[in-house]
Design a protein around this motif. Structure first.
Motif, PDB file in Angstrom:
ATOM      1  N   MET A  70      56.171  97.776  -1.183  1.00 25.87           N
ATOM      2  CA  MET A  70      55.282  98.556  -0.330  1.00 25.87           C
ATOM      3  C   MET A  70      55.051  97.873   1.015  1.00 25.87           C
ATOM      4  SD  MET A  70      52.569 100.268  -2.982  1.00 25.87           S
ATOM      5  CE  MET A  70      51.904 101.289  -1.666  1.00 25.87           C
ATOM      6  N   ARG A  71      55.005  96.560   1.024  1.00 23.05           N
ATOM      7  CA  ARG A  71      54.897  95.843   2.297  1.00 23.05           C
ATOM      8  C   ARG A  71      56.147  96.079   3.140  1.00 23.05           C
ATOM      9  NH1 ARG A  71      50.889  91.393   2.350  1.00 23.05           N
ATOM     10  NH2 ARG A  71      49.704  91.509   0.408  1.00 23.05           N
ATOM     11  N   GLY A  72      57.300  96.084   2.493  1.00 23.53           N
ATOM     12  CA  GLY A  72      58.534  96.375   3.208  1.00 23.53           C
ATOM     13  C   GLY A  72      58.547  97.790   3.754  1.00 23.53           C
ATOM     14  N   GLN A  73      58.003  98.720   2.978  1.00 25.77           N
ATOM     15  CA  GLN A  73      57.886 100.114   3.401  1.00 25.77           C
ATOM     16  C   GLN A  73      57.019 100.210   4.660  1.00 25.77           C
ATOM     17  OE1 GLN A  73      55.506 102.592   0.705  1.00 25.77           O
ATOM     18  NE2 GLN A  73      57.117 104.123   0.720  1.00 25.77           N
ATOM     19  N   ALA A  74      55.910  99.484   4.680  1.00 24.53           N
ATOM     20  CA  ALA A  74      55.024  99.504   5.843  1.00 24.53           C
ATOM     21  C   ALA A  74      55.696  98.858   7.049  1.00 24.53           C
ATOM     22  CB  ALA A  74      53.719  98.787   5.512  1.00 24.53           C
ATOM     23  N   ASP A  75      56.371  97.740   6.840  1.00 23.66           N
ATOM     24  CA  ASP A  75      57.062  97.066   7.945  1.00 23.66           C
ATOM     25  C   ASP A  75      58.140  97.970   8.541  1.00 23.66           C
ATOM     26  OD1 ASP A  75      55.504  94.829   7.593  1.00 23.66           O
ATOM     27  OD2 ASP A  75      57.017  93.728   6.430  1.00 23.66           O
ATOM     28  N   GLN A  76      58.854  98.667   7.671  1.00 22.86           N
ATOM     29  CA  GLN A  76      59.911  99.564   8.135  1.00 22.86           C
ATOM     30  C   GLN A  76      59.334 100.705   8.963  1.00 22.86           C
ATOM     31  OE1 GLN A  76      62.226 101.282   4.963  1.00 22.86           O
ATOM     32  NE2 GLN A  76      63.944 101.758   6.302  1.00 22.86           N
ATOM     33  N   ALA A  77      58.180 101.237   8.547  1.00 23.57           N
ATOM     34  CA  ALA A  77      57.543 102.325   9.289  1.00 23.57           C
ATOM     35  C   ALA A  77      57.143 101.871  10.684  1.00 23.57           C
ATOM     36  CB  ALA A  77      56.324 102.834   8.524  1.00 23.57           C
ATOM     37  N   VAL A  78      56.576 100.659  10.773  1.00 23.80           N
ATOM     38  CA  VAL A  78      56.146 100.135  12.070  1.00 23.80           C
ATOM     39  C   VAL A  78      57.351  99.850  12.963  1.00 23.80           C
ATOM     40  CG1 VAL A  78      54.991  98.209  13.213  1.00 23.80           C
ATOM     41  CG2 VAL A  78      54.000  99.209  11.151  1.00 23.80           C
ATOM     42  N   THR A  79      58.409  99.323  12.365  1.00 26.65           N
ATOM     43  CA  THR A  79      59.614  99.012  13.145  1.00 26.65           C
ATOM     44  C   THR A  79      60.282 100.281  13.652  1.00 26.65           C
ATOM     45  OG1 THR A  79      59.988  97.005  11.853  1.00 26.65           O
ATOM     46  CG2 THR A  79      61.867  97.888  13.067  1.00 26.65           C
ATOM     47  N   ALA A  80      60.319 101.307  12.812  1.00 32.17           N
ATOM     48  CA  ALA A  80      60.997 102.546  13.176  1.00 32.17           C
ATOM     49  C   ALA A  80      60.242 103.298  14.270  1.00 32.17           C
ATOM     50  CB  ALA A  80      61.170 103.433  11.945  1.00 32.17           C
ATOM     51  N   ARG A  81      58.904 103.264  14.188  1.00 27.48           N
ATOM     52  CA  ARG A  81      58.078 103.985  15.165  1.00 27.48           C
ATOM     53  C   ARG A  81      56.927 103.083  15.597  1.00 27.48           C
ATOM     54  NH1 ARG A  81      57.275 109.859  12.213  1.00 27.48           N
ATOM     55  NH2 ARG A  81      59.337 110.028  11.264  1.00 27.48           N
ATOM     56  N   PRO A  82      57.124 102.303  16.635  1.00 25.73           N
ATOM     57  CA  PRO A  82      56.147 101.271  17.007  1.00 25.73           C
ATOM     58  C   PRO A  82      54.778 101.800  17.446  1.00 25.73           C
ATOM     59  CG  PRO A  82      58.290 100.823  18.003  1.00 25.73           C
ATOM     60  CD  PRO A  82      58.355 102.208  17.430  1.00 25.73           C
ATOM     61  N   ALA A  83      54.704 102.983  18.033  1.00 30.96           N
ATOM     62  CA  ALA A  83      53.398 103.515  18.426  1.00 30.96           C
ATOM     63  C   ALA A  83      52.537 103.653  17.173  1.00 30.96           C
ATOM     64  CB  ALA A  83      53.551 104.863  19.121  1.00 30.96           C
ATOM     65  N   PRO A  84      51.279 103.181  17.189  1.00 35.36           N
ATOM     66  CA  PRO A  84      50.486 103.116  15.956  1.00 35.36           C
ATOM     67  C   PRO A  84      50.324 104.449  15.227  1.00 35.36           C
ATOM     68  CG  PRO A  84      49.137 102.642  17.905  1.00 35.36           C
ATOM     69  CD  PRO A  84      50.561 102.594  18.338  1.00 35.36           C
ATOM     70  N   ALA A  85      50.067 105.527  15.957  1.00 37.42           N
ATOM     71  CA  ALA A  85      49.928 106.828  15.287  1.00 37.42           C
ATOM     72  C   ALA A  85      51.247 107.234  14.643  1.00 37.42           C
ATOM     73  CB  ALA A  85      49.469 107.895  16.276  1.00 37.42           C
ATOM     74  N   ASP A  86      52.352 106.972  15.323  1.00 37.60           N
ATOM     75  CA  ASP A  86      53.660 107.295  14.765  1.00 37.60           C
ATOM     76  C   ASP A  86      53.988 106.410  13.567  1.00 37.60           C
ATOM     77  OD1 ASP A  86      54.001 109.267  16.649  1.00 37.60           O
ATOM     78  OD2 ASP A  86      55.186 108.011  18.018  1.00 37.60           O
ATOM     79  N   SER A  87      53.549 105.129  13.618  1.00 35.99           N
ATOM     80  CA  SER A  87      53.745 104.236  12.474  1.00 35.99           C
ATOM     81  C   SER A  87      53.039 104.775  11.246  1.00 35.99           C
ATOM     82  CB  SER A  87      53.211 102.836  12.791  1.00 35.99           C
ATOM     83  OG  SER A  87      53.957 102.207  13.802  1.00 35.99           O
ATOM     84  N   LEU A  88      51.805 105.261  11.447  1.00 37.98           N
ATOM     85  CA  LEU A  88      51.044 105.805  10.320  1.00 37.98           C
ATOM     86  C   LEU A  88      51.668 107.095   9.796  1.00 37.98           C
ATOM     87  CD1 LEU A  88      47.468 104.999  11.607  1.00 37.98           C
ATOM     88  CD2 LEU A  88      48.467 104.175   9.466  1.00 37.98           C
ATOM     89  N   ARG A  89      52.202 107.900  10.694  1.00 39.35           N
ATOM     90  CA  ARG A  89      52.892 109.113  10.239  1.00 39.35           C
ATOM     91  C   ARG A  89      54.151 108.746   9.454  1.00 39.35           C
ATOM     92  NH1 ARG A  89      50.901 111.123  15.371  1.00 39.35           N
ATOM     93  NH2 ARG A  89      49.511 112.921  14.992  1.00 39.35           N
ATOM     94  N   ALA A  90      54.882 107.751   9.943  1.00 42.13           N
ATOM     95  CA  ALA A  90      56.091 107.317   9.236  1.00 42.13           C
ATOM     96  C   ALA A  90      55.747 106.743   7.867  1.00 42.13           C
ATOM     97  CB  ALA A  90      56.840 106.278  10.067  1.00 42.13           C
TER      98      ALA A  90
END
Length: 202
Positions: A70-90
């Motif tokens: 799950m930590r990897g899942q979160a890191d991947q979301a942030v890396t894929a979409r760096p803008a915070p709102a987009d990270s949360l959507r990812a």
């Protein structure tokens, strides 16, 4: 922790953990005994106890594997979409993808908490530590949008996620995911546009 001197997990340990992870998640922790795990992993009891002195150690290792994923899942979301709102959507989309996946049985941590309700249990403590990490991660992302009210909004996000994980194995997962993603989108839009110090997002 890896036991071989070279620092890599042994094949037997990996097989034990993979077997336990599958069985604990699909059937429940208390429902699965050591004999079943040993038989399906094709190892001896002595081998199991060499790597995991007791069942609780195996349960903690199982939760550790889920936590790392799950930590990897979160890191991947942030890396894929760096803008915070987009990270949360990812991150939300990856949660929804898990809910829609075959064999979904809810949140491994919520399931474990139900089986280990004693707050002093190491398993219960591992659940709380994971959930604190997840809340902190969401809070940090929301604080990058606006700092005021980030923690209450993060608790709202986590509660929506918990609800989706619980409902996703009981009802139509596609409908549950649609509702969850719509809720996250609304939370983010309202949060970004509101002076959160004046009231709750809802």
């Amino acid at each position: 922790m890896p036991t071989p001197s070279e620092g890599r997990p042994s094949e037997a340990r990996s097989r034990l953990l993979a077997t336990a992870t599958r069985l604990f998640y699909t059937e429940g922790i208390h429902a699965v005994g050591i004999d079943r795990i040993v038989a399906e992993a094709q190892v001896t009891r002595a081998t199991l106890y060499r790597h995991f002195p007791g069942k609780e150690d195996l349960v903690l290792a199982y939760l550790g594997e889920v936590d790392r994923a799950m930590r990897g899942q979160a890191d991947q979301a942030v890396t894929a979409r760096p803008a915070p709102a987009d990270s949360l959507r990812a991150l939300s989309e990856s949660i929804a993808e898990g809910i829609r996946s075959p064999g979904f049985r809810g949140c491994a941590f919520l399931n474990a908490a139900a089986e280990y309700p004693d707050p002093g249990s190491p398993v219960h403590q591992a659940v709380l530590a994971h959930r604190q990490w997840f809340l902190d991660t969401v809070t940090e992302l929301l604080a990058k949008i606006q700092e005021t009210g980030a923690e209450p909004a993060a608790r709202h996000f986590v509660m929506m996620r918990d609800g989706a994980m619980a409902a996703g194995c009981l009802f139509d997962p596609a409908l549950i995911c649609e509702t969850f993603l719509h809720g996250v989108d609304r939370l983010l839009r309202v949060y970004a546009a509101t002076d959160y110090s004046q009231g709750a997002v809802g």
